[in-house]
Design a protein around this motif. Structure first.
Motif, PDB file in Angstrom:
ATOM      1  N   GLN A 177     -12.573  22.497 -21.084  1.00 33.27           N
ATOM      2  CA  GLN A 177     -12.092  21.247 -21.667  1.00 33.27           C
ATOM      3  C   GLN A 177     -11.470  20.359 -20.591  1.00 33.27           C
ATOM      4  O   GLN A 177     -11.754  19.165 -20.521  1.00 33.27           O
ATOM      5  CB  GLN A 177     -11.063  21.531 -22.765  1.00 33.27           C
ATOM      6  CG  GLN A 177     -10.482  20.275 -23.378  1.00 33.27           C
ATOM      7  CD  GLN A 177      -9.314  20.563 -24.296  1.00 33.27           C
ATOM      8  OE1 GLN A 177      -8.679  21.614 -24.215  1.00 33.27           O
ATOM      9  NE2 GLN A 177      -9.022  19.629 -25.184  1.00 33.27           N
ATOM     10  N   ASP A 178     -10.647  20.952 -19.762  1.00 32.91           N
ATOM     11  CA  ASP A 178     -10.008  20.196 -18.679  1.00 32.91           C
ATOM     12  C   ASP A 178     -11.056  19.608 -17.737  1.00 32.91           C
ATOM     13  O   ASP A 178     -10.934  18.455 -17.317  1.00 32.91           O
ATOM     14  CB  ASP A 178      -9.034  21.103 -17.916  1.00 32.91           C
ATOM     15  CG  ASP A 178      -8.250  20.346 -16.882  1.00 32.91           C
ATOM     16  OD1 ASP A 178      -7.682  19.288 -17.218  1.00 32.91           O
ATOM     17  OD2 ASP A 178      -8.220  20.798 -15.720  1.00 32.91           O
ATOM     18  N   ASN A 235     -12.652  10.971 -17.220  1.00 30.76           N
ATOM     19  CA  ASN A 235     -11.708  10.069 -16.557  1.00 30.76           C
ATOM     20  C   ASN A 235     -12.277   9.514 -15.263  1.00 30.76           C
ATOM     21  O   ASN A 235     -12.099   8.327 -14.960  1.00 30.76           O
ATOM     22  CB  ASN A 235     -10.376  10.781 -16.299  1.00 30.76           C
ATOM     23  CG  ASN A 235      -9.631  11.057 -17.578  1.00 30.76           C
ATOM     24  OD1 ASN A 235      -9.799  10.369 -18.576  1.00 30.76           O
ATOM     25  ND2 ASN A 235      -8.809  12.091 -17.568  1.00 30.76           N
ATOM     26  N   LEU A 250     -10.396  26.338 -22.479  1.00 33.58           N
ATOM     27  CA  LEU A 250      -9.426  25.325 -22.072  1.00 33.58           C
ATOM     28  C   LEU A 250      -9.704  24.816 -20.654  1.00 33.58           C
ATOM     29  O   LEU A 250      -9.525  23.626 -20.375  1.00 33.58           O
ATOM     30  CB  LEU A 250      -8.004  25.872 -22.194  1.00 33.58           C
ATOM     31  CG  LEU A 250      -7.553  26.161 -23.633  1.00 33.58           C
ATOM     32  CD1 LEU A 250      -6.180  26.818 -23.633  1.00 33.58           C
ATOM     33  CD2 LEU A 250      -7.582  24.906 -24.481  1.00 33.58           C
ATOM     34  N   ARG A 251     -10.156  25.697 -19.760  1.00 33.31           N
ATOM     35  CA  ARG A 251     -10.540  25.251 -18.418  1.00 33.31           C
ATOM     36  C   ARG A 251     -11.746  24.317 -18.492  1.00 33.31           C
ATOM     37  O   ARG A 251     -11.808  23.299 -17.808  1.00 33.31           O
ATOM     38  CB  ARG A 251     -10.852  26.442 -17.510  1.00 33.31           C
ATOM     39  CG  ARG A 251      -9.637  27.175 -17.004  1.00 33.31           C
ATOM     40  CD  ARG A 251      -9.986  28.160 -15.897  1.00 33.31           C
ATOM     41  NE  ARG A 251     -11.084  29.055 -16.237  1.00 33.31           N
ATOM     42  CZ  ARG A 251     -10.957  30.233 -16.847  1.00 33.31           C
ATOM     43  NH1 ARG A 251      -9.754  30.667 -17.174  1.00 33.31           N
ATOM     44  NH2 ARG A 251     -12.014  30.992 -17.093  1.00 33.31           N
ATOM     45  N   GLU A 258      -8.851  30.843 -22.645  1.00 37.25           N
ATOM     46  CA  GLU A 258      -8.550  30.270 -21.327  1.00 37.25           C
ATOM     47  C   GLU A 258      -9.782  29.627 -20.710  1.00 37.25           C
ATOM     48  O   GLU A 258      -9.695  28.550 -20.113  1.00 37.25           O
ATOM     49  CB  GLU A 258      -7.978  31.348 -20.415  1.00 37.25           C
ATOM     50  CG  GLU A 258      -6.581  31.767 -20.814  1.00 37.25           C
ATOM     51  CD  GLU A 258      -6.072  32.965 -20.039  1.00 37.25           C
ATOM     52  OE1 GLU A 258      -6.832  33.566 -19.232  1.00 37.25           O
ATOM     53  OE2 GLU A 258      -4.898  33.329 -20.245  1.00 37.25           O
ATOM     54  N   ALA A 268     -15.569  18.007 -24.375  1.00 35.06           N
ATOM     55  CA  ALA A 268     -14.172  18.448 -24.293  1.00 35.06           C
ATOM     56  C   ALA A 268     -13.652  18.820 -25.675  1.00 35.06           C
ATOM     57  O   ALA A 268     -12.969  19.839 -25.836  1.00 35.06           O
ATOM     58  CB  ALA A 268     -13.308  17.361 -23.668  1.00 35.06           C
ATOM     59  N   LEU A 276     -12.730  16.621 -19.424  1.00 34.12           N
ATOM     60  CA  LEU A 276     -11.824  15.477 -19.445  1.00 34.12           C
ATOM     61  C   LEU A 276     -11.709  14.832 -18.066  1.00 34.12           C
ATOM     62  O   LEU A 276     -11.661  13.605 -17.946  1.00 34.12           O
ATOM     63  CB  LEU A 276     -10.441  15.895 -19.961  1.00 34.12           C
ATOM     64  CG  LEU A 276     -10.379  16.274 -21.433  1.00 34.12           C
ATOM     65  CD1 LEU A 276      -9.002  16.847 -21.784  1.00 34.12           C
ATOM     66  CD2 LEU A 276     -10.730  15.091 -22.324  1.00 34.12           C
ATOM     67  N   THR A 277     -11.684  15.662 -17.028  1.00 28.62           N
ATOM     68  CA  THR A 277     -11.642  15.143 -15.664  1.00 28.62           C
ATOM     69  C   THR A 277     -12.884  14.316 -15.363  1.00 28.62           C
ATOM     70  O   THR A 277     -12.801  13.225 -14.781  1.00 28.62           O
ATOM     71  CB  THR A 277     -11.504  16.299 -14.654  1.00 28.62           C
ATOM     72  OG1 THR A 277     -10.271  16.984 -14.906  1.00 28.62           O
ATOM     73  CG2 THR A 277     -11.529  15.795 -13.221  1.00 28.62           C
TER      74      THR A 277
END
Length: 66
Positions: free
Chosen positions: A35-36, A43, A32-33, A29, A12, A39-40
């Motif tokens: 990265q998200d 988590n 960043l997608r 973009e 990430a 991170l998901t």
């Protein structure tokens, strides 16, 4: 080989650096997608680890009670 949340967090961070370094909107973009998504996954893995730890603690308490 098991994957750790640190691995996901490192990916990430790499995506965030790539997003900051680019001047192309579509590449930013995409980074960043990504990265998200990393991170998901981190988590989700942390949550699973926490739930396993809680279940193991409950099981240990039940064993001690008997």
């Amino acid at each position: 080989m098991s994957v750790t949340s640190e691995f996901y967090l490192a990916r990430a961070a790499e995506c965030a650096r790539e997003a900051d370094a680019t001047v192309l909107t579509n590449v930013r973009e995409r980074c960043l997608r990504s990265q998200d998504a990393w991170l998901t996954m981190a988590n989700r893995l942390r949550k699973g680890e926490r739930l396993r730890d809680e279940a193991a603690a409950e099981k240990a308490l039940k064993v001690e009670a008997n």
